[in-house]
Scaffold this motif. Structure first.
Motif, PDB file in Angstrom:
ATOM      1  N   TYR A 104      -4.199  46.814 -55.469  1.00  0.00           N
ATOM      2  CA  TYR A 104      -3.480  47.530 -54.421  1.00  0.00           C
ATOM      3  C   TYR A 104      -3.207  48.962 -54.884  1.00  0.00           C
ATOM      4  N   SER A 105      -3.174  49.884 -53.925  1.00  0.00           N
ATOM      5  CA  SER A 105      -2.840  51.264 -54.282  1.00  0.00           C
ATOM      6  C   SER A 105      -1.969  51.891 -53.211  1.00  0.00           C
ATOM      7  N   LYS A 165       7.018  47.830 -47.604  1.00  0.00           N
ATOM      8  CA  LYS A 165       5.629  47.731 -48.050  1.00  0.00           C
ATOM      9  C   LYS A 165       5.454  47.927 -49.557  1.00  0.00           C
ATOM     10  N   VAL A 166       6.377  48.658 -50.188  1.00  0.00           N
ATOM     11  CA  VAL A 166       6.264  48.978 -51.607  1.00  0.00           C
ATOM     12  C   VAL A 166       7.671  49.054 -52.208  1.00  0.00           C
ATOM     13  N   ILE A 167       7.803  48.646 -53.474  1.00  0.00           N
ATOM     14  CA  ILE A 167       9.051  48.813 -54.205  1.00  0.00           C
ATOM     15  C   ILE A 167       8.782  49.652 -55.441  1.00  0.00           C
ATOM     16  N   LEU A 225      14.555  40.016 -52.611  1.00  0.00           N
ATOM     17  CA  LEU A 225      13.997  40.955 -51.638  1.00  0.00           C
ATOM     18  C   LEU A 225      12.499  40.856 -51.465  1.00  0.00           C
ATOM     19  N   VAL A 226      11.790  40.661 -52.554  1.00  0.00           N
ATOM     20  CA  VAL A 226      10.346  40.791 -52.502  1.00  0.00           C
ATOM     21  C   VAL A 226       9.703  39.709 -51.631  1.00  0.00           C
ATOM     22  N   LEU A 227       8.732  40.127 -50.875  1.00  0.00           N
ATOM     23  CA  LEU A 227       7.920  39.222 -50.090  1.00  0.00           C
ATOM     24  C   LEU A 227       6.546  39.170 -50.742  1.00  0.00           C
ATOM     25  N   ALA A 228       5.855  38.064 -50.585  1.00  0.00           N
ATOM     26  CA  ALA A 228       4.529  37.946 -51.185  1.00  0.00           C
ATOM     27  C   ALA A 228       3.656  39.099 -50.710  1.00  0.00           C
ATOM     28  N   GLY A 229       3.026  39.776 -51.669  1.00  0.00           N
ATOM     29  CA  GLY A 229       2.107  40.856 -51.316  1.00  0.00           C
ATOM     30  C   GLY A 229       2.693  42.244 -51.385  1.00  0.00           C
ATOM     31  N   ILE A 230       3.962  42.385 -51.792  1.00  0.00           N
ATOM     32  CA  ILE A 230       4.566  43.714 -51.915  1.00  0.00           C
ATOM     33  C   ILE A 230       4.403  44.202 -53.355  1.00  0.00           C
ATOM     34  N   PRO A 231       3.687  45.314 -53.555  1.00  0.00           N
ATOM     35  CA  PRO A 231       3.523  45.847 -54.921  1.00  0.00           C
ATOM     36  C   PRO A 231       4.836  46.365 -55.498  1.00  0.00           C
ATOM     37  N   LEU A 232       5.024  46.123 -56.782  1.00  0.00           N
ATOM     38  CA  LEU A 232       6.172  46.619 -57.537  1.00  0.00           C
ATOM     39  C   LEU A 232       5.651  47.687 -58.486  1.00  0.00           C
TER      40      LEU A 232
END
Length: 286
Positions: free
Chosen positions: A61-62, A207-209, A248-255
């Motif tokens: 992911y980018s 979408k991103v953290i 908070l995080v949902l599957a698929g959210i880049p950290l």
């Protein structure tokens, strides 16, 4: 879990993607052009496509980040250039196959009219997104509150998206250091913050953290990032960060780490530590 860090594009967009893989990351963030300029970049389309193809092949992911010069509350002199620069960033982001481009929320521009900044932000966003036909998103990032910056509450972020003529083209990026610095999140009010985020529709569009510790205590409005596991100069307890991410995080959210890579721990090592210390326990919640 999708862990990554900010990487340089000194070797091009494909080079940045390869550097992320070398760091054992599954995501990365980059500046699409000179981070200190709004100058329009004639970018290498072939390099961008190679980056996109490489990311697809490696399930990488980018996300891009606008330059430090970018503000969605620009001065009159920079109004048109800001719009052109944001469109340029989106074009590069799309070509690289990235989720979107992170843009910091605006700042107060009038001491007498508290709504002036919000009107200007909406005008800029509507103008940019009316011209943008791609799938990459504008990702509004919460501010730390430095120098009177706005965007320190979830209500502001959500309301700007709701009032924009093109809300489907806008998502959110949560910076944990900024949230801590502004007082939005103090390490102890995680459940309250999550419930508010869900009720406002913020979490749905996250979408991103940006996963950052803070070099200053909560409420100090200082945007100074520290490494996640550095107890000597980081004021956020690693367990507090972990609890926030788990909630908070949902599957698929880049950290994405925006931490220092030269203060005793490399991004590769920090990502390795995150995987070892966090990944199993967090995934058990899904």
């Amino acid at each position: 879990m999708i862990f990554g860090s900010h990487v340089s594009i000194r070797d091009g967009y494909l080079g940045a993607a390869k550097r992320a893989v070398a760091n054992q990351a599954s995501a990365f963030q980059y500046f699409p052009k000179n981070p200190r300029s709004l100058t329009i970049k004639e970018f290498n389309q072939e390099d961008a496509k190679s980056c996109k193809d490489f990311c697809l092949k490696h399930q990488l992911y980018s996300v891009a980040h606008t330059s430090y010069s970018t503000s969605i509350t620009p001065s009159v002199e920079k109004h048109d250039l800001t719009i052109a620069s944001l469109l340029n960033d989106l074009e590069i982001t799309e070509a690289c196959g990235s989720i979107g481009v992170v843009v910091l929320f605006g700042s107060q521009i009038s001491k007498t009219d508290p709504l002036a900044s919000y009107h200007l932000m909406l005008g800029i966003l509507n103008c940019v997104l009316s011209k943008w036909k791609g799938s990459s998103l504008i990702l509004l990032e919460n501010n730390a509150g430095t120098k009177g910056a706005l965007g320190t509450t979830l209500e502001e972020l959500v309301q700007i998206r709701n009032l924009c003529e093109y809300p489907e083209k806008i998502g959110f990026c949560l910076d944990t250091c900024h949230a801590f610095a502004s007082g939005l999140w103090n390490g102890e009010n995680t459940e309250e913050l999550i419930e508010k985020g869900k009720s406002l529709g913020y979490c749905e569009q996250l979408k991103v953290i940006h996963l950052n510790n803070s070099k200053y205590p909560t409420g100090f409005k200082k945007d100074r990032h520290a490494n996640i596991f550095n107890s000597s100069n980081g004021y956020i307890n690693a367990d507090q960060l972990k609890h926030l991410v788990k909630s908070l995080v949902l599957a698929g959210i880049p950290l994405i780490l925006e931490t220092h890579d030269d203060e005793g721990i490399s991004h590769r090592k920090e990502i390795e530590m995150l995987k070892q210390k966090w990944e199993k326990s967090i995934l058990e919640n899904f």
